[in-house]
Design an enzyme around this catalytic site. Structure first.
Site, mmCIF file in Angstrom:
data_model
loop_
_atom_site.group_PDB
_atom_site.id
_atom_site.type_symbol
_atom_site.label_atom_id
_atom_site.label_comp_id
_atom_site.label_asym_id
_atom_site.label_seq_id
_atom_site.Cartn_x
_atom_site.Cartn_y
_atom_site.Cartn_z
ATOM 1 N N LYS A 116 0.833 -1.183 -0.042
ATOM 2 C CA LYS A 116 -0.153 0.061 0.054
ATOM 3 C C LYS A 116 1.075 1.271 -0.099
ATOM 4 O O LYS A 116 1.950 1.217 0.624
ATOM 5 C CB LYS A 116 -0.965 -0.090 1.475
ATOM 6 C CG LYS A 116 -2.066 0.885 1.195
ATOM 7 C CD LYS A 116 -2.946 0.474 2.248
ATOM 8 C CE LYS A 116 -4.157 1.322 2.371
ATOM 9 N NZ LYS A 116 -5.152 0.781 3.723
ATOM 10 N N GLU A 152 -18.818 -6.143 11.304
ATOM 11 C CA GLU A 152 -19.512 -5.293 12.174
ATOM 12 C C GLU A 152 -20.581 -6.155 12.904
ATOM 13 O O GLU A 152 -21.084 -5.724 14.174
ATOM 14 C CB GLU A 152 -20.367 -4.360 11.488
ATOM 15 C CG GLU A 152 -19.572 -2.929 10.838
ATOM 16 C CD GLU A 152 -18.832 -3.486 9.545
ATOM 17 O OE1 GLU A 152 -17.903 -2.802 9.059
ATOM 18 O OE2 GLU A 152 -18.903 -4.673 9.248
ATOM 19 N N ARG A 200 -25.100 -3.068 8.529
ATOM 20 C CA ARG A 200 -24.968 -4.417 8.268
ATOM 21 C C ARG A 200 -25.154 -5.190 9.682
ATOM 22 O O ARG A 200 -25.107 -6.493 9.590
ATOM 23 C CB ARG A 200 -23.172 -4.502 8.120
ATOM 24 C CG ARG A 200 -22.804 -3.742 6.883
ATOM 25 C CD ARG A 200 -21.611 -3.886 6.504
ATOM 26 N NE ARG A 200 -21.245 -4.071 4.922
ATOM 27 C CZ ARG A 200 -20.407 -4.664 4.333
ATOM 28 N NH1 ARG A 200 -19.424 -5.404 5.151
ATOM 29 N NH2 ARG A 200 -20.302 -4.860 3.065
#
Length: 643
Positions: free
Chosen positions: A283, A368, A396
């Protein structure tokens, strides 16, 4: 003219030789480093997928072959390769490019996913549809971040993909060891071992250097060595993780080695059945400030100086930082308070708590649902968990909030950051549904602070509740100056009383809309309009009986919230008044039942009529239509002329 300037679509890549492709990768990184800091966006993830995205477009035929990115924030390179470079000047701005895949922009964008762990399910469905239709002329490629694999939905999809008949499906695991922060959990540890148990990689690198020095045949020799490497890898690090599911596994592959990536993708493409290609990427690759950023490798940035990576302007103090400071202080006084988050410890303001209270922050990955039910278990064990999420991701975990937390009357607190209109991240990231979906949860209490002082107070009140779950929600951006109450009416904060008594309009300001409501009341008063009482309920769910009683004293109730008008606070107040036989009309201001396009928060609020000017005009007009009206005809004329 650069090579990037000459690209009109992915088919143009076929004319580029190896040296030109290498140059194109450099140009793409330079382009991203120059353009993304101007508008803000997801820089780090896209710098990490340059070679990977290029390899995908070289070996697959988009849009016939469906390329699905999970999550969609890693699609900037894909957008560049599919002819959208000229539009990057308006990235994430009104009328410009979305920061995520957008079917309105291009046929190359098949899905509009900006919530993680979904692409494998899309891919499963697409390939099943192709099989039933007898379509065999295309592949579906799901590019899945290792962080997305911490979400349970991804594994539900993998289970189905492995059990189904062979299909033209390639799964690319983009493994950079991070979602926002470093990826956590057992899967991350397993992938980490695959990254580090590879002595064969040293052999490969040495062989590559030697082979590529051979004139003409060098690349072919290297491809052969890469094939040998695959065999050595199976001996050195057996791939039980995916093999036990019955999925073919290729890798790990250097995600910045275009030749190796293309070889692996060709092998996967030609295999009769689902294949996983494990690509190791970095990244922020190629940009020093991102590579040195240990927090999140410039995952998402605001407007920054590309030379240094530092913000060009200093923003005001954020809502998140106020929450972080207050929760950290609560942690000192309350050893039972712990914190949970879903792969976003820094963005939701838990770094300070983690630094002060070692071992009391739990990052569960992009999960979640698990976060909420795990917190219920913690509550049952005598702790008070604080679950910090973006409001949009609460969707969610609704079932867990309803049937795990509320049904068990669990003492826990959900803190919803970026609630309301967030703006530039587009339709899926606006947190405009929480106040609606949470209305139906029995026993749940929801607070909407208007400023830093009320955020601190309401957070303290929330963690003191011991007989059920609580929610504290606040918006994105800089926190405004504190707005002191001028009076109290039971538990309600009275923020202003304008005009002559008795006031005719009760204006209910939900959370951060308080400033606009006060401005609207002042404008109505300046125009000689009826008196307005502006109140902040502080705790907006359930509706407090004091608010019902206060409504009896007014002729019109107006509610303002940066949430859906459907089923939100305004709807709940109207229902409460009807249940109490209070015959006062309620005018609800909020977000209409539609998805909001990406633009700045300020622009969207203006479009929705949620600024003080638009609110004043609308409220004056609504009051003028009441009959019979106790004001004089002259006063009515003055009111309606401003509308």
């Amino acid at each position: 003219m650069t090579l990037l300037d000459t690209l009109r679509g992915p088919h143009d890549l076929a004319r580029l030789n190896r040296a030109q492709l290498t140059r194109l990768c450099l140009e793409i990184r330079e382009f991203l480093i120059d353009r993304v800091p101007r508008s803000g966006g997801h820089l780090g993830p896209n710098l990490g997928v340059v070679e990977l995205t290029l390899a995908l477009h070289l070996e697959f035929d988009s849009p016939r072959d469906a390329l699905l990115f999970d999550t969609g924030h890693q699609t900037y390179v894909h957008k560049l390769l599919t002819g959208r470079a000229a539009e990057f000047g308006g990235l994430r701005e009104h009328g410009g490019l979305s920061g995520y895949p957008s079917r309105a922009e291009s046929a190359h964008d098949h899905i509009e996913n900006s919530h993680a762990s979904t692409a494998l399910s899309y891919a499963d469905g697409l390939t099943k549809a192709d099989a039933l239709a007898g379509r065999t002329d295309r592949h579906v490629v799901a590019v899945v971040g290792d962080g997305a694999l911490t979400g349970g939905m991804a594994w539900e999809a993998l289970n189905n993909i492995a059990a189904a008949a062979p299909r033209n499906l390639v799964i690319v695991v983009n493994d950079n060891g991070r979602s926002y922060a470093p990826t956590v959990g057992g899967l991350a540890e397993h992938l980490g071992r695959l990254r580090t148990t590879s002595a064969y990689e040293q052999v490969l690198r040495a062989g590559k250097r030697a082979a590529c020095g051979i004139p003409v045949a060098g690349e072919a020799v290297y491809r052969g060595l890469h094939g040998v490497k695959e065999g050595l890898k199976d001996l050195a690090a057996p791939q039980a993780l995916f093999g036990d599911l019955g999925l073919k596994y290729l890798g790990p592959v250097d995600g910045h080695d275009l030749t190796a990536l293309r070889a692996a993708l060709v092998q996967a493409r030609d295999f009769d059945g689902p294949v996983i290609v494990h690509a190791l990427t970095r990244k922020g690759e190629g940009y020093g400030p991102a590579e040195r950023d240990e927090a999140d490798r410039f995952h998402g940035i605001g407007v920054v100086d590309p030379a240094t990576g530092r913000p060009r302007t200093k923003g005001g103090r954020s809502w998140t930082s106020v929450f972080e400071e207050e929760l950290t202080g609560i942690g000192h006084r309350r050893p039972d308070v712990v914190a949970l988050t879903a792969a976003m410890r820094g963005p939701v303001g838990l770094d300070g708590f983690a630094a002060e209270h070692a071992g009391r922050v739990f990052d569960v990955g992009i999960a979640e649902q698990h976060a909420v039910t795990s917190a219920v278990g913690m509550s049952m064990g005598g702790l008070h968990p604080v679950i910090a999420l973006y409001a949009t991701f609460l969707n969610r975990a609704f079932d867990q909030v309803l049937l795990d937390a509320a049904l068990h009357k669990a003492a826990l607190t959900l803190v919803l950051d970026r609630a309301g209109v967030t703006g530039d991240d587009g339709p899926s990231h606006n947190g405009v549904w929480d106040l609606s979906v949470l209305q139906v949860v029995p026993g749940l209490r929801v607070a909407a602070p208007r400023d830093a002082a009320t955020l601190r107070a309401e957070l303290r009140e929330a963690v003191d509740v011991r007989d059920g779950p609580t929610v504290v929600r606040f918006p994105k951006g800089a926190v405004p100056a504190d707005i002191p109450a001028v009076d109290r009416y039971g538990p309600l904060d009275v923020l202003a009383r304008t005009g002559t008594a008795p006031a005719r309009i009760l204006l209910v300001a939900v959370g951060a809309t308080a400033g606009a409501c006060l401005g609207a009341a002042a404008r109505i008063d300046a125009a000689g309009g009826p008196g307005v009482t502006v109140v902040d309920p502080r705790w907006v769910t359930p509706v407090d009986p004091a608010l019902v009683e206060l409504a009896r004293e007014h002729r019109l109730v107006v509610t303002v919230e940066d949430n859906s008008r459907t089923g939100g606070v305004g709807s709940a107040i109207a229902q409460a008044l009807a249940d109490a036989d209070v015959d006062v009309p309620v005018r609800v201001h909020g977000v209409p039942r539609r998805f909001l396009e990406h633009a700045s928060r300020r622009l969207i609020l203006g479009q929705l009529g949620l600024t003080e000017d638009e609110l004043a005009t609308s409220i004056r007009s609504a009051y003028a239509r009441l009959a019979p009206c106790p004001v004089t005809a002259g006063r009515l004329t003055a009111l309606t002329e401003g509308a």
